[in-house]
Design a protein around this motif. Sequence first.
Motif, PDB file in Angstrom:
ATOM      1  N   LEU A 112     -27.519  33.539  15.314  1.00 39.88           N
ATOM      2  CA  LEU A 112     -28.440  32.411  15.394  1.00 39.88           C
ATOM      3  C   LEU A 112     -27.679  31.096  15.351  1.00 39.88           C
ATOM      4  CD1 LEU A 112     -31.433  31.333  15.253  1.00 39.88           C
ATOM      5  CD2 LEU A 112     -31.109  31.272  12.780  1.00 39.88           C
ATOM      6  N   ALA A 113     -26.712  30.982  14.428  1.00 38.91           N
ATOM      7  CA  ALA A 113     -25.963  29.737  14.285  1.00 38.91           C
ATOM      8  C   ALA A 113     -25.163  29.430  15.544  1.00 38.91           C
ATOM      9  CB  ALA A 113     -25.040  29.832  13.079  1.00 38.91           C
ATOM     10  N   GLN A 114     -24.491  30.444  16.090  1.00 40.91           N
ATOM     11  CA  GLN A 114     -23.661  30.208  17.275  1.00 40.91           C
ATOM     12  C   GLN A 114     -24.504  29.826  18.490  1.00 40.91           C
ATOM     13  OE1 GLN A 114     -21.625  33.988  17.316  1.00 40.91           O
ATOM     14  NE2 GLN A 114     -19.846  33.162  16.209  1.00 40.91           N
ATOM     15  N   ALA A 115     -25.758  30.327  18.539  1.00 41.98           N
ATOM     16  CA  ALA A 115     -26.598  30.049  19.699  1.00 41.98           C
ATOM     17  C   ALA A 115     -27.392  28.757  19.567  1.00 41.98           C
ATOM     18  CB  ALA A 115     -27.564  31.211  19.921  1.00 41.98           C
ATOM     19  N   THR A 116     -27.687  28.324  18.350  1.00 44.04           N
ATOM     20  CA  THR A 116     -28.617  27.205  18.176  1.00 44.04           C
ATOM     21  C   THR A 116     -28.029  26.004  17.460  1.00 44.04           C
ATOM     22  OG1 THR A 116     -29.472  27.974  16.032  1.00 44.04           O
ATOM     23  CG2 THR A 116     -30.494  28.883  18.006  1.00 44.04           C
ATOM     24  N   HIS A 171     -30.205  23.246   8.386  1.00 47.28           N
ATOM     25  CA  HIS A 171     -31.387  24.090   8.545  1.00 47.28           C
ATOM     26  C   HIS A 171     -30.996  25.566   8.581  1.00 47.28           C
ATOM     27  CE1 HIS A 171     -35.535  24.624  10.715  1.00 47.28           C
ATOM     28  NE2 HIS A 171     -35.462  25.242   9.560  1.00 47.28           N
ATOM     29  N   VAL A 172     -29.939  25.896   9.301  1.00 45.73           N
ATOM     30  CA  VAL A 172     -29.476  27.285   9.340  1.00 45.73           C
ATOM     31  C   VAL A 172     -29.071  27.742   7.942  1.00 45.73           C
ATOM     32  CG1 VAL A 172     -27.741  28.854  10.275  1.00 45.73           C
ATOM     33  CG2 VAL A 172     -28.758  27.114  11.749  1.00 45.73           C
ATOM     34  N   ALA A 173     -28.387  26.876   7.196  1.00 45.82           N
ATOM     35  CA  ALA A 173     -27.991  27.236   5.834  1.00 45.82           C
ATOM     36  C   ALA A 173     -29.203  27.421   4.941  1.00 45.82           C
ATOM     37  CB  ALA A 173     -27.069  26.164   5.254  1.00 45.82           C
ATOM     38  N   THR A 174     -30.234  26.596   5.141  1.00 43.05           N
ATOM     39  CA  THR A 174     -31.465  26.755   4.364  1.00 43.05           C
ATOM     40  C   THR A 174     -32.122  28.092   4.667  1.00 43.05           C
ATOM     41  OG1 THR A 174     -31.865  24.374   4.260  1.00 43.05           O
ATOM     42  CG2 THR A 174     -33.768  25.811   3.948  1.00 43.05           C
ATOM     43  N   LEU A 175     -32.181  28.448   5.950  1.00 46.55           N
ATOM     44  CA  LEU A 175     -32.759  29.742   6.325  1.00 46.55           C
ATOM     45  C   LEU A 175     -31.960  30.889   5.726  1.00 46.55           C
ATOM     46  CD1 LEU A 175     -33.550  29.095  10.115  1.00 46.55           C
ATOM     47  CD2 LEU A 175     -35.114  28.943   8.160  1.00 46.55           C
ATOM     48  N   ALA A 229     -36.180  41.198  13.476  1.00 44.15           N
ATOM     49  CA  ALA A 229     -36.907  41.376  12.221  1.00 44.15           C
ATOM     50  C   ALA A 229     -36.958  40.099  11.397  1.00 44.15           C
ATOM     51  CB  ALA A 229     -36.267  42.491  11.381  1.00 44.15           C
ATOM     52  N   LEU A 230     -36.293  39.037  11.858  1.00 42.92           N
ATOM     53  CA  LEU A 230     -36.240  37.768  11.129  1.00 42.92           C
ATOM     54  C   LEU A 230     -36.931  36.704  11.961  1.00 42.92           C
ATOM     55  CD1 LEU A 230     -32.512  37.964   9.995  1.00 42.92           C
ATOM     56  CD2 LEU A 230     -34.539  38.720   8.753  1.00 42.92           C
ATOM     57  N   LEU A 231     -37.860  35.988  11.328  1.00 43.32           N
ATOM     58  CA  LEU A 231     -38.644  34.999  12.061  1.00 43.32           C
ATOM     59  C   LEU A 231     -38.477  33.613  11.458  1.00 43.32           C
ATOM     60  CD1 LEU A 231     -40.850  37.696  11.577  1.00 43.32           C
ATOM     61  CD2 LEU A 231     -41.750  36.494  13.547  1.00 43.32           C
ATOM     62  N   LEU A 232     -38.576  32.615  12.321  1.00 41.11           N
ATOM     63  CA  LEU A 232     -38.699  31.222  11.893  1.00 41.11           C
ATOM     64  C   LEU A 232     -40.173  30.873  11.996  1.00 41.11           C
ATOM     65  CD1 LEU A 232     -37.239  28.546  11.097  1.00 41.11           C
ATOM     66  CD2 LEU A 232     -37.302  27.959  13.530  1.00 41.11           C
ATOM     67  N   THR A 233     -40.809  30.569  10.854  1.00 41.21           N
ATOM     68  CA  THR A 233     -42.232  30.281  10.845  1.00 41.21           C
ATOM     69  C   THR A 233     -42.494  28.873  11.365  1.00 41.21           C
ATOM     70  OG1 THR A 233     -42.188  29.432   8.581  1.00 41.21           O
ATOM     71  CG2 THR A 233     -42.547  31.805   8.870  1.00 41.21           C
ATOM     72  N   ARG A 261     -41.432  32.721  15.543  1.00 35.56           N
ATOM     73  CA  ARG A 261     -40.578  33.240  16.600  1.00 35.56           C
ATOM     74  C   ARG A 261     -39.386  33.950  15.982  1.00 35.56           C
ATOM     75  NH1 ARG A 261     -39.231  28.177  20.206  1.00 35.56           N
ATOM     76  NH2 ARG A 261     -39.283  27.175  18.150  1.00 35.56           N
ATOM     77  N   THR A 262     -38.985  35.058  16.588  1.00 32.59           N
ATOM     78  CA  THR A 262     -37.852  35.796  16.052  1.00 32.59           C
ATOM     79  C   THR A 262     -36.558  35.031  16.326  1.00 32.59           C
ATOM     80  OG1 THR A 262     -37.413  37.072  18.065  1.00 32.59           O
ATOM     81  CG2 THR A 262     -39.080  37.949  16.535  1.00 32.59           C
ATOM     82  N   PHE A 263     -35.510  35.407  15.587  1.00 33.38           N
ATOM     83  CA  PHE A 263     -34.210  34.773  15.815  1.00 33.38           C
ATOM     84  C   PHE A 263     -33.739  35.014  17.254  1.00 33.38           C
ATOM     85  CE2 PHE A 263     -32.329  34.403  11.246  1.00 33.38           C
ATOM     86  CZ  PHE A 263     -33.420  33.638  10.876  1.00 33.38           C
ATOM     87  N   VAL A 264     -34.036  36.185  17.808  1.00 32.28           N
ATOM     88  CA  VAL A 264     -33.649  36.478  19.190  1.00 32.28           C
ATOM     89  C   VAL A 264     -34.357  35.533  20.154  1.00 32.28           C
ATOM     90  CG1 VAL A 264     -33.758  38.208  21.020  1.00 32.28           C
ATOM     91  CG2 VAL A 264     -33.089  38.890  18.706  1.00 32.28           C
ATOM     92  N   GLU A 265     -35.668  35.314  19.916  1.00 29.98           N
ATOM     93  CA  GLU A 265     -36.422  34.405  20.773  1.00 29.98           C
ATOM     94  C   GLU A 265     -35.903  32.980  20.667  1.00 29.98           C
ATOM     95  OE1 GLU A 265     -40.769  36.670  20.782  1.00 29.98           O
ATOM     96  OE2 GLU A 265     -40.295  35.202  19.211  1.00 29.98           O
ATOM     97  N   LEU A 266     -35.523  32.549  19.458  1.00 32.13           N
ATOM     98  CA  LEU A 266     -34.985  31.202  19.280  1.00 32.13           C
ATOM     99  C   LEU A 266     -33.688  31.032  20.053  1.00 32.13           C
ATOM    100  CD1 LEU A 266     -35.538  30.707  15.439  1.00 32.13           C
ATOM    101  CD2 LEU A 266     -36.660  29.423  17.257  1.00 32.13           C
ATOM    102  N   ALA A 267     -32.808  32.035  19.946  1.00 29.88           N
ATOM    103  CA  ALA A 267     -31.526  31.946  20.654  1.00 29.88           C
ATOM    104  C   ALA A 267     -31.732  31.948  22.158  1.00 29.88           C
ATOM    105  CB  ALA A 267     -30.624  33.105  20.226  1.00 29.88           C
ATOM    106  N   ASP A 268     -32.619  32.798  22.649  1.00 29.55           N
ATOM    107  CA  ASP A 268     -32.864  32.873  24.095  1.00 29.55           C
ATOM    108  C   ASP A 268     -33.474  31.581  24.629  1.00 29.55           C
ATOM    109  OD1 ASP A 268     -31.872  35.430  24.062  1.00 29.55           O
ATOM    110  OD2 ASP A 268     -33.832  36.416  24.102  1.00 29.55           O
TER     111      ASP A 268
END
Length: 525
Positions: A193-197, A127-131, A156-160, A111-118
Amino acid sequence: MSTSADSFGFLRALLGRAESGPRPPAVDPEPGIIGERWTYLGALAPDRVLLGHDRVLDVPVRLWPLPVHDEQVSARARQLLRLAHPHIVRVHTLHARGELEVLVLDAVDGRTFVELADAGEVLSASHVATLGAELLDALAWVHGHGLVHGNLDGDALLLTRDGHVLVDGFALRVPTVTAQDELRATGTALLELAQATLGGGDSGATSSALLRVLRELAAGTYTRAADARDAMLRARRLAVDIQGGGRPVRPPPWADPARARREKKETTAVVLVDTPAAAAAAPAAAPPPSVIVLPTPAPEAPVIEALPEPEPPQPLCVAIPTPTPKAAAAPRPRPPAGMTWITHAEGEFLMDIDPVTNTAWKAYVDATGTTPPAHWYGTRIPAGKELHPVVGVSYYEARDYAAWRGVRLPTEAEWNLAAGAASNRRFPWVGPTCGADHCVCARVNSADTTPVGTHPASATPEGVRDLLGQVWEWVEGKDIDPTRTPVLGGSFKHPCKEPGRAPRAELAPASSYLYVGFRCAKDRP
């Protein structure tokens, strides 16, 4: 990724389908793209991107048709073949069909970072720091090759599925951004991503340190990805690693171009063995050939009898010299440990009995500082895989290993000779059947590689094992092509569909695959 029911669920999600099962293949909307290798599964908007199934590699792929006769786009596509990194989408090959070129990429499950935030996904600061560290690790590698991605944002950035970041969404154009612009865009995407998740589980100090680094990235404070990555790692150390001892993020040795040139020079130099462990891992030198010289007997003096007189003039007597016996041919030297002789009509060469193992590759990593395969745990081999064939190494890495060992990769012709091509055997081994005792492949429901030597029935008359199944093997092709290199033999996850003919495919030489390994060969001393 195999085409299991789970994989088809992933493909349906990509296509926006709601059916409980896969549809039959549709008609290729772009005639000339699919051909014999791929099965058409659907279209992905935009840019006429198609979703297909690679019948040779047995993986879902995206097929990206390129504009015809666009030299800039074609050059950019070839650049993408160089981007072999565990956190960059894998490019399989650039396929040409007549005047049409098709870029073949992984169909990414994520899923893209946008999809994760939404979706309101909750992630921990660690986890965010690892990414972020993984992403900056990839960018440091790209910048070390003199390239930029040029299209980095939340889409353009995905979480697998396994919790790692993957850079996707390549823009096939000459980039107009700089490395600093790219880092700024990366920081913006990570900060959003960090601010949303960002969820609980970490201390306030950890979150504050992480957000400070992300704000600095978005503001353009950093000019080098390696420096930004180090700052991200410092923030990450404040948190508990939620991966539970998983693979650490390793700075690539080629992040600094000067260091890359220096290490390249060192890895091709003569390696001095000065420790017992290294000495045990170093290949044994072949003993010098023994030459038996037979003594040459001295020729006897010819006897000339006197003719009676008076008679006609004495004829001229010519002594015929006794031929000197030839020295006996040098016997074949004993092969080095782990290798065997392959004889053919034009001579002979040495071939590894088994594919190169993880243990052998670790000796190389320890001796040269080469970056281990991405699926290892740092420099640790995955538990129980010590004697399995090494996978996840590119053609170029395999070639460097062979040079370090004082050998080389076999040519495609040599590999086929070892598999019995000159003898017209149905299989590499002698016999009319192929079963679980002979071949580690999908035909016998193999789920993974096996330790080398556990299938003696696969051996050729010369003793070479696991030529069919187990892992595809990198070989030297007839021509040097930076976009594709042959692999032979099939693997544990790909069925050998044509018994009597070695499976063959072509892959991007700079990429690494979890089902491709190699073995080595050597000319007669």
